[in-house]
Design a protein around this motif. Structure first.
Motif, mmCIF file in Angstrom:
data_model
loop_
_atom_site.group_PDB
_atom_site.id
_atom_site.type_symbol
_atom_site.label_atom_id
_atom_site.label_comp_id
_atom_site.label_asym_id
_atom_site.label_seq_id
_atom_site.Cartn_x
_atom_site.Cartn_y
_atom_site.Cartn_z
ATOM 1 N N ARG A 13 -90.634 -58.927 33.384
ATOM 2 C CA ARG A 13 -89.454 -59.058 32.528
ATOM 3 C C ARG A 13 -89.034 -57.670 32.072
ATOM 4 N N THR A 14 -87.739 -57.439 32.060
ATOM 5 C CA THR A 14 -87.203 -56.203 31.512
ATOM 6 C C THR A 14 -86.690 -56.504 30.108
ATOM 7 N N VAL A 15 -87.125 -55.708 29.155
ATOM 8 C CA VAL A 15 -86.758 -55.906 27.750
ATOM 9 C C VAL A 15 -86.127 -54.615 27.235
ATOM 10 N N THR A 16 -84.969 -54.747 26.623
ATOM 11 C CA THR A 16 -84.307 -53.611 25.991
ATOM 12 C C THR A 16 -84.330 -53.844 24.495
ATOM 13 N N PRO A 17 -85.101 -53.041 23.760
ATOM 14 C CA PRO A 17 -85.187 -53.264 22.315
ATOM 15 C C PRO A 17 -83.880 -52.916 21.621
ATOM 16 N N LEU A 18 -83.608 -53.617 20.547
ATOM 17 C CA LEU A 18 -82.444 -53.313 19.726
ATOM 18 C C LEU A 18 -82.825 -52.219 18.737
ATOM 19 N N ILE A 19 -82.059 -51.174 18.745
ATOM 20 C CA ILE A 19 -82.325 -50.046 17.857
ATOM 21 C C ILE A 19 -81.375 -50.164 16.663
ATOM 22 N N PRO A 20 -81.908 -50.077 15.439
ATOM 23 C CA PRO A 20 -81.036 -50.155 14.255
ATOM 24 C C PRO A 20 -79.964 -49.065 14.288
ATOM 25 N N ASP A 21 -78.821 -49.350 13.679
ATOM 26 C CA ASP A 21 -77.694 -48.421 13.677
ATOM 27 C C ASP A 21 -78.028 -47.072 13.059
ATOM 28 N N ASP A 22 -78.988 -47.040 12.141
ATOM 29 C CA ASP A 22 -79.293 -45.783 11.473
ATOM 30 C C ASP A 22 -80.317 -44.935 12.230
ATOM 31 N N THR A 36 -94.386 -47.489 21.135
ATOM 32 C CA THR A 36 -94.562 -48.225 19.886
ATOM 33 C C THR A 36 -93.941 -49.615 19.982
ATOM 34 N N GLU A 37 -92.696 -49.679 20.456
ATOM 35 C CA GLU A 37 -92.025 -50.974 20.606
ATOM 36 C C GLU A 37 -92.729 -51.833 21.647
ATOM 37 N N GLY A 38 -93.210 -51.207 22.715
ATOM 38 C CA GLY A 38 -93.931 -51.945 23.753
ATOM 39 C C GLY A 38 -95.209 -52.566 23.221
ATOM 40 N N ALA A 39 -95.938 -51.820 22.419
ATOM 41 C CA ALA A 39 -97.170 -52.353 21.829
ATOM 42 C C ALA A 39 -96.866 -53.538 20.927
ATOM 43 N N ARG A 40 -95.781 -53.447 20.176
ATOM 44 C CA ARG A 40 -95.373 -54.549 19.307
ATOM 45 C C ARG A 40 -95.028 -55.787 20.150
ATOM 46 N N TRP A 41 -94.306 -55.582 21.245
ATOM 47 C CA TRP A 41 -93.902 -56.696 22.107
ATOM 48 C C TRP A 41 -95.130 -57.356 22.738
ATOM 49 N N VAL A 42 -96.077 -56.559 23.198
ATOM 50 C CA VAL A 42 -97.298 -57.095 23.809
ATOM 51 C C VAL A 42 -98.125 -57.865 22.785
ATOM 52 N N ASP A 43 -98.148 -57.405 21.548
ATOM 53 C CA ASP A 43 -98.850 -58.152 20.491
ATOM 54 C C ASP A 43 -98.278 -59.555 20.343
ATOM 55 N N GLU A 44 -96.951 -59.676 20.502
ATOM 56 C CA GLU A 44 -96.294 -60.973 20.371
ATOM 57 C C GLU A 44 -96.335 -61.792 21.663
ATOM 58 N N PRO A 46 -99.103 -61.903 24.402
ATOM 59 C CA PRO A 46 -100.395 -61.412 24.906
ATOM 60 C C PRO A 46 -100.664 -61.676 26.389
ATOM 61 N N ASN A 47 -99.861 -62.489 27.055
ATOM 62 C CA ASN A 47 -100.073 -62.734 28.483
ATOM 63 C C ASN A 47 -99.413 -61.678 29.355
ATOM 64 N N TYR A 48 -98.751 -60.710 28.729
ATOM 65 C CA TYR A 48 -98.055 -59.650 29.455
ATOM 66 C C TYR A 48 -98.696 -58.303 29.182
ATOM 67 N N ARG A 49 -98.429 -57.365 30.080
ATOM 68 C CA ARG A 49 -98.786 -55.971 29.836
ATOM 69 C C ARG A 49 -97.577 -55.121 30.170
ATOM 70 N N MET A 50 -97.424 -54.025 29.465
ATOM 71 C CA MET A 50 -96.291 -53.142 29.703
ATOM 72 C C MET A 50 -96.580 -52.290 30.932
ATOM 73 N N THR A 51 -95.629 -52.241 31.843
ATOM 74 C CA THR A 51 -95.829 -51.463 33.063
ATOM 75 C C THR A 51 -94.942 -50.234 33.140
ATOM 76 N N ARG A 52 -93.846 -50.214 32.348
ATOM 77 C CA ARG A 52 -92.969 -49.046 32.428
ATOM 78 C C ARG A 52 -92.079 -48.949 31.197
#
Length: 66
Positions: A13-22, A36-44, A46-52
């Motif tokens: 899956r490709t995920v594009t995080p939303l970055i706050p306006d500020d 940092t965002e990838g680690a947060r996503w993997v915590d939520e 757990p069946n996935y791992r970040m590859t890129r």
């Protein structure tokens, strides 16, 4: 960011995080923020791992007149 299932690495899956306006990411701080965002996503998910993490230049925030 790309995340793949641990049990089936061909299912990704490709995920594009939303970055706050500020906040504004630069090419130098994007890889760190991506990790940092990838680690947060993997915590939520757990069946996935970040590859890129892929950073690209986007729109610069609008300058404000004072």
């Amino acid at each position: 960011m790309v995340f793949c299932l641990i049990a089936d690495p061909t299912q990704c899956r490709t995920v594009t995080p939303l970055i706050p306006d500020d906040q504004y990411l630069t090419m130098s701080n994007c890889p760190i923020a991506g990790q940092t965002e990838g680690a947060r996503w993997v915590d939520e998910h757990p069946n996935y791992r970040m590859t890129r993490v892929r950073c690209r230049i986007g729109n610069k925030p609008k300058e404000q007149s004072i």
